[in-house]
Design an enzyme around this catalytic site. Sequence first.
Site, mmCIF file in Angstrom:
data_model
loop_
_atom_site.group_PDB
_atom_site.id
_atom_site.type_symbol
_atom_site.label_atom_id
_atom_site.label_comp_id
_atom_site.label_asym_id
_atom_site.label_seq_id
_atom_site.Cartn_x
_atom_site.Cartn_y
_atom_site.Cartn_z
ATOM 1 N N ASP A 219 2.418 7.531 2.632
ATOM 2 C CA ASP A 219 1.915 8.219 1.444
ATOM 3 C C ASP A 219 0.416 8.462 1.589
ATOM 4 O OD1 ASP A 219 2.291 8.964 -1.489
ATOM 5 O OD2 ASP A 219 0.765 7.401 -1.680
ATOM 6 N N GLU A 253 2.372 11.990 5.041
ATOM 7 C CA GLU A 253 2.156 12.998 4.002
ATOM 8 C C GLU A 253 0.755 13.570 4.181
ATOM 9 O OE1 GLU A 253 1.621 13.875 -0.711
ATOM 10 O OE2 GLU A 253 0.880 12.050 0.215
HETATM 11 C C1 ARE Z 1 -1.524 8.264 -12.132
HETATM 12 C C2 ARE Z 1 -2.039 9.148 -13.252
HETATM 13 C C3 ARE Z 1 -3.512 9.448 -13.049
HETATM 14 C C4 ARE Z 1 -4.292 8.151 -12.945
HETATM 15 C C5 ARE Z 1 -3.713 7.308 -11.813
HETATM 16 C C6 ARE Z 1 -4.390 5.951 -11.686
HETATM 17 O O1 ARE Z 1 -1.306 10.363 -13.258
HETATM 18 O O2 ARE Z 1 -3.981 10.178 -14.174
HETATM 19 O O3 ARE Z 1 -5.652 8.444 -12.649
HETATM 20 O O4 ARE Z 1 -2.315 7.104 -12.054
HETATM 21 O O5 ARE Z 1 -4.154 5.177 -12.815
HETATM 22 C C7 ARE Z 1 1.490 9.773 -8.042
HETATM 23 C C8 ARE Z 1 1.280 10.731 -9.195
HETATM 24 C C9 ARE Z 1 -0.076 10.549 -9.843
HETATM 25 C C10 ARE Z 1 -0.270 9.107 -10.238
HETATM 26 C C11 ARE Z 1 -0.188 8.292 -8.959
HETATM 27 C C12 ARE Z 1 -0.403 6.795 -9.202
HETATM 28 O O6 ARE Z 1 1.406 12.059 -8.723
HETATM 29 O O7 ARE Z 1 -0.133 11.357 -11.015
HETATM 30 O O8 ARE Z 1 -1.555 8.956 -10.870
HETATM 31 O O9 ARE Z 1 1.129 8.449 -8.399
HETATM 32 O O10 ARE Z 1 0.461 6.310 -10.174
HETATM 33 C C13 ARE Z 1 -3.105 14.924 -3.337
HETATM 34 C C14 ARE Z 1 -2.925 13.901 -2.220
HETATM 35 C C15 ARE Z 1 -1.474 13.538 -2.008
HETATM 36 C C16 ARE Z 1 -0.791 13.121 -3.310
HETATM 37 C C17 ARE Z 1 -0.969 14.287 -4.282
HETATM 38 C C18 ARE Z 1 -0.326 13.979 -5.647
HETATM 39 O O11 ARE Z 1 -3.498 14.414 -1.017
HETATM 40 O O12 ARE Z 1 -1.432 12.431 -1.113
HETATM 41 O O13 ARE Z 1 -2.377 14.525 -4.498
HETATM 42 N N1 ARE Z 1 0.623 12.770 -3.116
HETATM 43 C C19 ARE Z 1 1.070 11.345 -2.992
HETATM 44 C C20 ARE Z 1 2.394 11.105 -3.696
HETATM 45 C C21 ARE Z 1 2.193 11.145 -5.202
HETATM 46 C C22 ARE Z 1 1.331 9.963 -5.616
HETATM 47 C C23 ARE Z 1 0.241 9.687 -4.666
HETATM 48 C C24 ARE Z 1 0.099 10.347 -3.457
HETATM 49 C C25 ARE Z 1 -0.592 8.509 -4.929
HETATM 50 O O14 ARE Z 1 3.351 11.995 -3.232
HETATM 51 O O15 ARE Z 1 3.406 11.155 -5.908
HETATM 52 O O16 ARE Z 1 0.745 10.214 -6.926
HETATM 53 O O17 ARE Z 1 0.087 7.396 -4.343
HETATM 54 C C26 ARE Z 1 -4.305 20.069 -2.828
HETATM 55 C C27 ARE Z 1 -4.830 19.042 -1.820
HETATM 56 C C28 ARE Z 1 -3.854 17.877 -1.705
HETATM 57 C C29 ARE Z 1 -3.606 17.277 -3.059
HETATM 58 C C30 ARE Z 1 -3.018 18.353 -3.970
HETATM 59 C C31 ARE Z 1 -2.754 17.841 -5.372
HETATM 60 O O18 ARE Z 1 -3.156 20.685 -2.301
HETATM 61 O O19 ARE Z 1 -4.998 19.636 -0.543
HETATM 62 O O20 ARE Z 1 -4.401 16.887 -0.856
HETATM 63 O O21 ARE Z 1 -2.647 16.199 -2.938
HETATM 64 O O22 ARE Z 1 -3.941 19.438 -4.064
HETATM 65 O O23 ARE Z 1 -3.924 17.370 -5.943
#
Ligand code: ARE
Length: 605
Positions: A219, A253
Amino acid sequence: MGVRRSLAALLAALLGCATSLVALTVAASPAHAAPSGNRDVIVHLFQWRWKSIADECRTTLGPHGFGAVQVSPPQEHVVLPAEDYPWWQDYQPVSYKLDQTRRGSRADFIDMVNTCREAGVKIYVDAVINHMTGTGSAGAGPGSAGSSYSKYDYPGIYQSQDFNDCRRDITNWNDKWEVQHCELVGLADLKTSSPYVQDRIAAYLNELIDLGVAGFRIDAAKHIPEGDLQAILSRLKNVHPAWGGGKPYIFQEVIADSTISTGSYTHLGSVTEFQYHRDISHAFANGNIAHLTGLGSGLTPSDKAVVFVVNHDTQRYEPILTHTDGARYDLAQKFMLAHPYGTPKVMSSYTWSGDDKAGPPMHSDGTTRPTDCSADRWLCEHRAVAGMVGFHNAVAGQGIGSAVTDGNGRLAFARGSAGYAAFNATNTAWTRTFTTSLPDGVYCDVANGTFVDGVCDGPSYQVSGGKFTATVPANGAVALHVEAPGSCGPDGCGTPPGGGDDCTTVTARFHATVTTWYGQEVAVVGSIPELGSWQPAQGVRLRTDSGTYPVWSGAVDLPAGVGFEYKYVKLNPDGTVEWEQGGNRIATVDDSGGGCSQNFYDSWR
Ligand code: ARE
């Protein structure tokens, strides 16, 4: 008789064609022999309980030749009752204990790994190793296994010195250092350059390997400096001998952008190819698929690319083509399994209405309910494409060739002499004679049925003199391969054994999850007269009551075989109409519900 026979054949050819939300009935018996051949298809059973995954491996995934399940994160996570237990609790680790998550206990996890291995299916763990808990939506503890925590302090595991010094959100995504050292949505960013942190993460992953886990989705990999990730991965043990005993399968990812490319990480393993997701989703959403033989060219090398139509983030945050789009979405997942580029990852989701943070079907304490593909909000859309997994496995190593197109929305191609598939992303059926190098014989159509233990439950087609004639359903496919012989039913080929229901009319039942205020009504409106020809007042009114709300339901008889588009509307008491967002939903009337019926399970957009 002749007329009846050809009608039956046409309807039968439509049987089981992609009705995204209605799972195909799949044979279920523990005694199946695992299909042979290359098994690399991944299915993401998003948020499923460990016990439900074990059952699915035994009854469905193993028999159909799936290679691996991506399971949701198994480590202790935050628990957020105040936010109604959102799905993303799992992505905020509290510790690396496997004792208790919302999906079950450590014993359940171990049983799942073993049961799936016996069924020939690997477990890939979603490894959240870039960070721990965040700010704002992190709760006050304890975590799911009882551990206390606060941001930057996880007793017995990590303290303040184990986190990077940039203790603020990433703001400049063009600055690689910031992306890798500051905080992703406020999540405490582990100092992965520290040998202690590397050891701790590796110990967690090695414990999973000891339990039989065969691979990892890393992740947020692009937020971990490549060298740090390499140091962690170099500490990993070999996997179970049943999986060849080598290093675990790694897919990272990496959402590539102008700052960080997938190529920065391919020396460490595979990567998620988000451009493929955008390309295939737009193509099928727009009905513009004739050019897709070259899908993937110019992207990450095929052997390093994990490809998908949708993932759990994109279906919420950037939807292009998802389960809410019905037949076209299933068709795209089938295409992915027929096309040679990349390692396919099939999505299996649940529906939600309103807030995209909604968790899976759950008990009142926030633990996840067992999956029942015909109940709750589970979609199980992987079952609708299960027959195509055998196609993917049977044609491995064969190139793509002999492409045929007809306008922008139709494409058929061979996979050497091992398989042939035709895709129709238009609203009208496509009948033609295809030339194939499949040996003469009768083949099972695995796009509209499955082939398990020598039994074909779909239509069959006769290849004779290197040719076969088929009617590819509107928004559907036909796919034949050498490992799935068919048999012709009493009504001839193109008909499932035993013949289908001879439906000329199908009762379509709509079940839509729609949040309304008192006085509002809900209707389904569409392109055909039975659905009001896009006039909201002439649409089909749906009903709800206190026991079923927010699910609104209604039924209408539709002519079998007809392709149509539809949307839901809210009808306000003052006569105004609110349309749902996004493109039209696309479907074809078929008998997939059995007994001349069809079900649509949708959520308001
Ligand atoms: C939650 C709350 C937040 C709060 C946080 C901490 O929503 O408001 O600040 O908790 O309390 C998932 C959810 C998040 C959640 C998080 C933790 O989606 O909403 O936050 O879990 O509970 C980027 C990253 C990529 C990431 C995406 C979502 O690069 O790695 O953002 N994806 C993975 C998972 C997610 C997960 C996380 C990572 C965290 O698949 O499900 O989040 O572990 C452009 C950029 C990308 C960027 C994308 C979106 O394309 O190039 O890099 O992706 O925009 O922002």
